[in-house]
Design a protein around this motif. Structure first.
Motif, short mmCIF file in Angstrom:
data_model
loop_
_atom_site.label_atom_id
_atom_site.label_comp_id
_atom_site.label_asym_id
_atom_site.label_seq_id
_atom_site.Cartn_x
_atom_site.Cartn_y
_atom_site.Cartn_z
N ASP A 1 0.84 -1.21 0.00
CA ASP A 1 0.00 0.00 0.00
C ASP A 1 0.87 1.25 0.00
OD1 ASP A 1 -2.36 -1.42 0.02
OD2 ASP A 1 -2.50 -1.45 2.22
N MET A 2 1.90 1.22 0.86
CA MET A 2 2.77 2.40 0.95
C MET A 2 3.40 2.69 -0.40
SD MET A 2 4.63 1.74 4.64
CE MET A 2 5.44 3.35 4.80
N LEU B 1 -0.49 4.95 -0.57
CA LEU B 1 -1.64 4.85 0.33
C LEU B 1 -1.12 4.73 1.76
CD1 LEU B 1 -4.74 4.62 0.47
CD2 LEU B 1 -4.48 2.14 0.29
N LEU B 2 -1.25 5.84 2.51
CA LEU B 2 -0.73 5.87 3.88
C LEU B 2 -1.88 5.94 4.87
CD1 LEU B 2 2.41 8.22 3.84
CD2 LEU B 2 2.23 5.81 3.28
N ASN C 1 -0.39 11.63 -3.72
CA ASN C 1 0.00 11.64 -5.12
C ASN C 1 1.50 11.35 -5.22
OD1 ASN C 1 0.14 12.06 -7.83
ND2 ASN C 1 0.24 14.30 -7.67
N ALA C 2 1.87 10.11 -4.91
CA ALA C 2 3.28 9.71 -4.92
C ALA C 2 3.33 8.20 -4.86
CB ALA C 2 4.00 10.29 -3.71
#
Ligand code: AKG
Ligand code: FE2
Length: 510
Positions: A135-136, A140-141, A147-148
């Motif tokens: 996820d990271m 997705l944190l 946006n990275a």
């Protein structure tokens, strides 16, 4: 220490900005290098094409071609002289200037210690907020989509460093993610940066083996004959795996469970407001302009005051303290070590000292401290020593659970209470938590948190005051700590006796 870089690329924004400046210069430099190579390539190609012209003319009529005396001369001269010359031209390095530029930049590039520190920060938030590397890597944190994303190389490095730190389970997760990001069409690019698919798979297999997961390790190795041939080597590593204790000890610290658990739930709203009322004591002033007080805990007394610091004051405090931010140290008087950089406190801080300020600035702090006295009912006599500290936590920055008292017989003038002024809102993470009280306080701009480190009647240490700052996940955290000292209180509590039953715990954590 000599191994630390002069700049704090992990914790300091100004230094991070310098990274971007250098990165842009290095890319420009790489383009220049490519241009130099291109000129050489173009020239060589032109030469090759010109050399082909007579060869094509001779095609199929070699004898006729060679009976032309000019051709003979040309051929002999050319073959004798030009190829030798060309060899030395080909040997000439191209873009030496650009290669030198990188060398020259080297001392300013992030060090291995920077990489380890930022890796530890990533690992800290991964653990605290229970995130999956997959996820990271997609940005997705903890439920927030950024946006990275992380590249294969990023994930491989995480896996490789965690492997060295003997964090095999998390290493496996990162390496698995790296493997999923493998893109065959990029293989040459990865090779240029010294990573092959085999490297990733081999390290993943070793992590799995080290973790006791032989089944998956075997499946992985069987699928790749080259690695399967090396299986004995990998299994042998399992028995004499030499983990880098250095990395583990200095950077990777396990957060205490109750602390991390509270941090993890900290972003969820908690409807546990015990009491909320207007405080109109003790000063005359408060009857006209009462504080909004939220009582978080009656015993021990912990309260939060809302909207008590003005925006203009916040701006001033940041302006004063920010330029002096330095990596914070931890004080440990009991071990006779003054201060030391610790993996338990990954923040920057700056002491706000009376002597460094203008009269106007001193007045502003004087006004804030009078307000804190009204909030807490305690006295503050100054801010000359270690009273006021601006704190800044960036990504992964935290303060492991600790006590604010010094707990030392030779230093009896101790911190009876702490006030923490939050100077900004943190997007995610960064809560102040009290693990023994199951209490989470979310930073909010202008809010003041106040708690006691001692029992107010006996002045014995109150171990329920154990607290810490959760790792910041998104955004940054700015706060100002104002410690309140016990001896200052004799003017407010004139009958106070020195503590007789104070217990010194000397709890030295390993
Ligand atoms: O940052 C926090 O929330 C806690 C800070 C703290 O405990 C301290 O500075 O002593
Ligand atoms: Fe503290």
């Amino acid at each position: 220490e000599t191994s630390e870089s002069a700049r704090s690329y992990v914790t300091c924004m100004a230094d991070k900005l310098h990274l971007l400046v250098m990165e842009r210069q290095l890319i420009v430099n790489l383009h220049e290098y490519i241009d130099r190579l291109q000129v050489k390539l173009d020239t060589l190609r032109r030469l090759a094409e010109e050399l082909e012209i007579p060869m094509q003319a001779a095609e199929g009529r070699e004898q006729e071609f060679l009976s032309n005396p000019l051709h003979t001369y040309t051929l002999i001269r050319h073959m004798h002289a030009d190829w030798t010359q060309l060899e030395s031209s080909m040997q000439q390095p191209v873009g030496q200037e650009q290669i030198d530029f990188i060398k020259q930049m080297q001392p300013e590039l992030p060090l291995h210690s920077d990489l380890m520190e930022v890796t530890a920060a990533m690992h800290r938030v991964q653990q605290t907020y229970e995130m999956e590397p997959a996820d990271m890597s997609k940005g997705l944190l903890d439920g927030v989509q950024l946006n990275a994303n992380l590249s294969l190389l990023d994930c491989f490095e995480m896996g490789a460093l965690l492997f060295r730190a003997a964090e095999f389970q998390d290493a496996s997760k990162w390496l698995r993610t790296a493997r999923q990001l493998w893109n065959q069409s990029q293989a040459e690019l990865y090779a240029l940066l010294n990573v092959s698919r085999g490297d990733i798979t081999a390290l993943l297999a070793r992590s799995l083996i080290a973790n006791g997961d032989f089944v998956h390790a075997r499946d992985l190795l069987v699928a790749e004959p080259e690695l399967w041939a090396r299986k004995e080597e990998f299994f042998a590593e399992y028995w004499n795996e030499r983990q880098s204790a250095d990395f583990k000890d200095r950077y990777i610290g396990r957060l205490e469970k109750p602390f991390a658990k509270l941090c993890g739930s900290s972003h969820k709203p908690k409807p546990t407001r015990l009491t909320c009322y207007y405080k109109t004591n003790p000063s005359e002033f408060l009857r006209l302009a009462p504080f909004k007080l939220e009582l978080l805990s009656k015993d021990p007394y912990i309260a939060v005051f809302h909207d008590v610091i003005y925006a203009s004051e916040i701006a001033e405090l940041i302006r004063i303290g920010e330029p002096m931010l330095k990596r914070t140290a931890v004080q440990n008087i009991t071990q006779n070590v003054d201060t030391y950089i610790s993996k338990d406190r990954t923040a920057t801080g700056s002491w706000i000292l009376n002597g460094n300020l203008t009269k106007l600035e001193r007045n502003m702090i004087w006004r804030i401290q009078r307000r804190i006295e009204d909030m807490t009912g305690l006295l503050i006599t100054g801010f000359s020593e270690q009273d006021l500290q601006l704190l800044n936590y960036v990504f992964g920055g935290h303060y492991q659970s600790h006590y604010d008292f010094f707990n030392c017989p030779s230093f009896p003038h101790d911190r009876i209470a702490t006030t923490l002024i939050y100077l900004n809102d943190v997007v995610r993470g960064g809560a102040t938590v009290f693990p023994k009280l199951d209490l989470v306080v979310q930073p909010e701009r202008g809010k003041v948190l106040h708690w006691y480190n001692m029992l107010p009647d006996t002045f014995d240490y109150d171990r329920r005051s154990l607290h810490g700052g959760c790792p910041v996940l998104i955004g940054e955290k700015l706060a100002l700590t104002n410690w309140i000292y016990e001896w200052d209180q004799i003017f407010r509590k004139p009958c106070l006796q020195p503590p007789v039953n104070r217990t010194y715990y000397f709890e030295v954590k390993d």
